[in-house]
Write an enzyme that holds these catalytic residues in place. Structure first.
Site, short mmCIF file in Angstrom:
data_model
loop_
_atom_site.label_atom_id
_atom_site.label_comp_id
_atom_site.label_asym_id
_atom_site.label_seq_id
_atom_site.Cartn_x
_atom_site.Cartn_y
_atom_site.Cartn_z
N LYS A 171 11.17 29.55 -45.58
CA LYS A 171 9.94 29.66 -45.00
C LYS A 171 9.67 28.61 -43.85
O LYS A 171 9.00 29.15 -42.80
CB LYS A 171 8.88 29.70 -46.34
CG LYS A 171 7.31 29.49 -45.42
CD LYS A 171 6.91 30.83 -44.80
CE LYS A 171 5.47 30.48 -44.28
NZ LYS A 171 4.93 31.94 -43.94
N LYS A 239 0.51 21.78 -40.58
CA LYS A 239 1.13 21.43 -41.94
C LYS A 239 2.53 21.90 -41.97
O LYS A 239 3.69 21.13 -42.30
CB LYS A 239 0.43 22.02 -42.92
CG LYS A 239 1.01 21.96 -44.34
CD LYS A 239 1.27 23.00 -45.13
CE LYS A 239 0.57 24.39 -44.93
NZ LYS A 239 1.01 25.42 -45.91
P1 NAP Z 1 -6.96 29.75 -47.27
O1 NAP Z 1 -7.47 31.08 -46.56
O2 NAP Z 1 -7.54 28.50 -46.94
O3 NAP Z 1 -6.94 29.99 -48.74
C1 NAP Z 1 -6.57 28.96 -49.51
C2 NAP Z 1 -7.56 29.27 -50.82
O4 NAP Z 1 -7.10 28.40 -51.82
C3 NAP Z 1 -8.99 29.20 -50.58
O5 NAP Z 1 -9.70 30.24 -50.88
C4 NAP Z 1 -9.27 27.89 -51.35
O6 NAP Z 1 -10.67 27.90 -51.77
C5 NAP Z 1 -8.35 28.05 -52.54
N1 NAP Z 1 -8.19 26.79 -53.05
C6 NAP Z 1 -7.78 25.57 -52.57
N2 NAP Z 1 -7.36 24.62 -53.38
C7 NAP Z 1 -7.88 25.12 -54.80
C8 NAP Z 1 -7.86 24.62 -55.77
N3 NAP Z 1 -7.85 23.25 -56.19
N4 NAP Z 1 -8.35 25.47 -56.96
C9 NAP Z 1 -8.50 26.76 -56.82
N5 NAP Z 1 -8.63 27.08 -55.53
C10 NAP Z 1 -8.30 26.54 -54.51
O7 NAP Z 1 -5.35 29.85 -46.72
P2 NAP Z 1 -4.33 31.09 -46.80
O8 NAP Z 1 -4.33 31.43 -45.17
O9 NAP Z 1 -4.58 32.05 -47.80
O10 NAP Z 1 -3.01 30.35 -46.96
C11 NAP Z 1 -2.64 30.09 -48.20
C12 NAP Z 1 -0.94 29.61 -48.05
O11 NAP Z 1 -0.38 31.04 -47.48
C13 NAP Z 1 -0.69 28.48 -47.34
O12 NAP Z 1 0.37 27.92 -47.85
C14 NAP Z 1 -0.39 29.14 -46.20
O13 NAP Z 1 0.58 28.06 -45.30
C15 NAP Z 1 0.35 30.28 -46.52
N6 NAP Z 1 0.33 31.38 -45.60
C16 NAP Z 1 -0.65 31.85 -45.05
C17 NAP Z 1 -0.62 32.93 -43.93
C18 NAP Z 1 -1.70 33.49 -43.36
O14 NAP Z 1 -1.82 34.24 -42.24
N7 NAP Z 1 -2.85 33.00 -43.53
C19 NAP Z 1 0.65 33.50 -43.92
C20 NAP Z 1 1.82 33.18 -44.69
C21 NAP Z 1 1.81 32.26 -45.33
P3 NAP Z 1 -12.10 27.59 -51.05
O15 NAP Z 1 -12.66 28.94 -50.84
O16 NAP Z 1 -12.81 26.75 -52.00
O17 NAP Z 1 -11.71 26.88 -49.87
#
Ligand code: NAP
Length: 294
Positions: A171, A239
């Site tokens: 990744k 990150k």
């Molecule tokens: P995101 O939209 O910020 O979602 C993360 C979620 O995790 C949020 O809803 C957050 O809650 C929750 N969270 C954080 N800490 C928590 C805790 N302690 N307990 C419970 N829930 C918690 O991020 P994302 O874009 O989905 O990305 C997630 C992962 O996938 C990352 O590692 C990212 O690098 C990877 N990724 C993302 C993409 C993309 O296109 N977005 C593509 C591939 C991989 P809140 O609502 O309170 O903030």
């Protein structure tokens, strides 16, 4: 049919959980903020009141949170996954985190009687919604086979790439390629606009030749329109480029273009654009060219 817990219902975790519901699994979801749990419940999932509640009956636990410290917070402690999951359950971390943290947490999971798999994903929000993610899977072969049908419900390219932590290393390479490609597409678009070329026509022909790539297909239209709703946030790609540069340094590998792109992503974030889509690298190219549109 499997009972699956999904912890972290953000841009990626929520649509993945919804696809698991559609595939016929029982899905209990937990997220830090309640509104996203409500969205899963509206699509047929069960809302959990805590991590312990979410994982209590789960055969497979998927974590999908932003960064290494977030995964550590979710799995550790008296209220975390390791202390509350059923012995023998599979813990699949789909978050993108540091490979060394992934290896350490997998060992801790094993001590807690769980089977750990790292399964970071690529394909963005669209891939998560469509269930067409590419999933880079690290772990024991037998464990990977045991959860394959679950991964197949959220992804269309699921590849076991090696032992624990390898998924995260692959990744990191993915993020290196994506960031560098976005930067080059951004430079090409600003260059074309400066020459008053019809950029939409240009993208169409570029996409059909050797310059064709997924960034042109999926991101160029938004970049031309200057819409940078995430998608994948600059904060997250910053990150990931930190992960890539550290891992490359550890291995003694030079990544000059990657290092440059990491600097540009960091600068974009420092300018206050951390919550925009990573395709907003275009704003920095414009600024460096004295052609700012925003
Ligand atoms: P995101 O939209 O910020 O979602 C993360 C979620 O995790 C949020 O809803 C957050 O809650 C929750 N969270 C954080 N800490 C928590 C805790 N302690 N307990 C419970 N829930 C918690 O991020 P994302 O874009 O989905 O990305 C997630 C992962 O996938 C990352 O590692 C990212 O690098 C990877 N990724 C993302 C993409 C993309 O296109 N977005 C593509 C591939 C991989 P809140 O609502 O309170 O903030």
């Amino acid at each position: 049919m499997t009972h699956i817990a999904v912890i972290g219902l953000g841009i990626m975790g929520l649509p993945m959980a919804i696809n698991l519901v559609k595939a016929g699994h029982t899905v209990s979801g937990f997220n830090r903020s309640q509104d996203k749990i409500d969205k899963l419940v509206a699509k047929g999932g069960a809302g959990a009141s805590s991590i312990a509640d979410a994982v209590a009956d789960a055969d497979v636990i998927i974590t999908m949170v932003p960064d290494s410290p977030d995964v550590e917070a979710v799995v550790g402690g008296a209220d975390g996954v390791f202390a509350n999951a059923k012995p023998g359950a599979y813990w699949v971390d789909a978050s993108t985190i540091r490979p060394d943290v992934s290896v350490r947490l997998a060992a801790e999971a094993a001590e807690a009687g769980l089977k750990a798999i790292d399964a970071p994903v690529s394909g963005g929000e669209a891939g998560a919604i469509e269930g067409t993610l590419s999933i880079m899977v690290g772990g024991e072969a037998a464990d990977v086979e045991a959860v394959r049908s679950v991964l197949d419900a959220v992804g269309s390219t699921v590849v076991h790439v090696g032992p624990t932590g390898s998924g995260q290393t692959v990744k990191a390479a993915n993020q290196l390629i994506v960031a560098g490609t976005i930067q080059l597409v951004a430079e090409a678009l600003v260059f074309l606009e400066a020459h008053k070329v019809d950029t939409e026509a240009a993208v169409k022909v570029l996409a059909g030749g050797l310059a064709g790539n997924r960034i042109l297909d999926r991101k160029a239209a938004g970049m031309i329109a200057r819409t940078f709703e995430p998608g994948f946030r600059v904060d997250l790609h910053h990150k990931d480029l930190g992960i890539v540069t550290a891992a490359a340094r550890e291995a003694g590998v030079a990544i000059p273009l990657g290092a440059m792109t990491a600097q540009l992503m960091g600068a974009l974030r420092a300018e206050g654009h951390g919550s925009l889509d990573h395709s907003a690298l275009l704003l920095l190219v414009e600024q460096l060219s004295g052609r700012s549109s925003k």
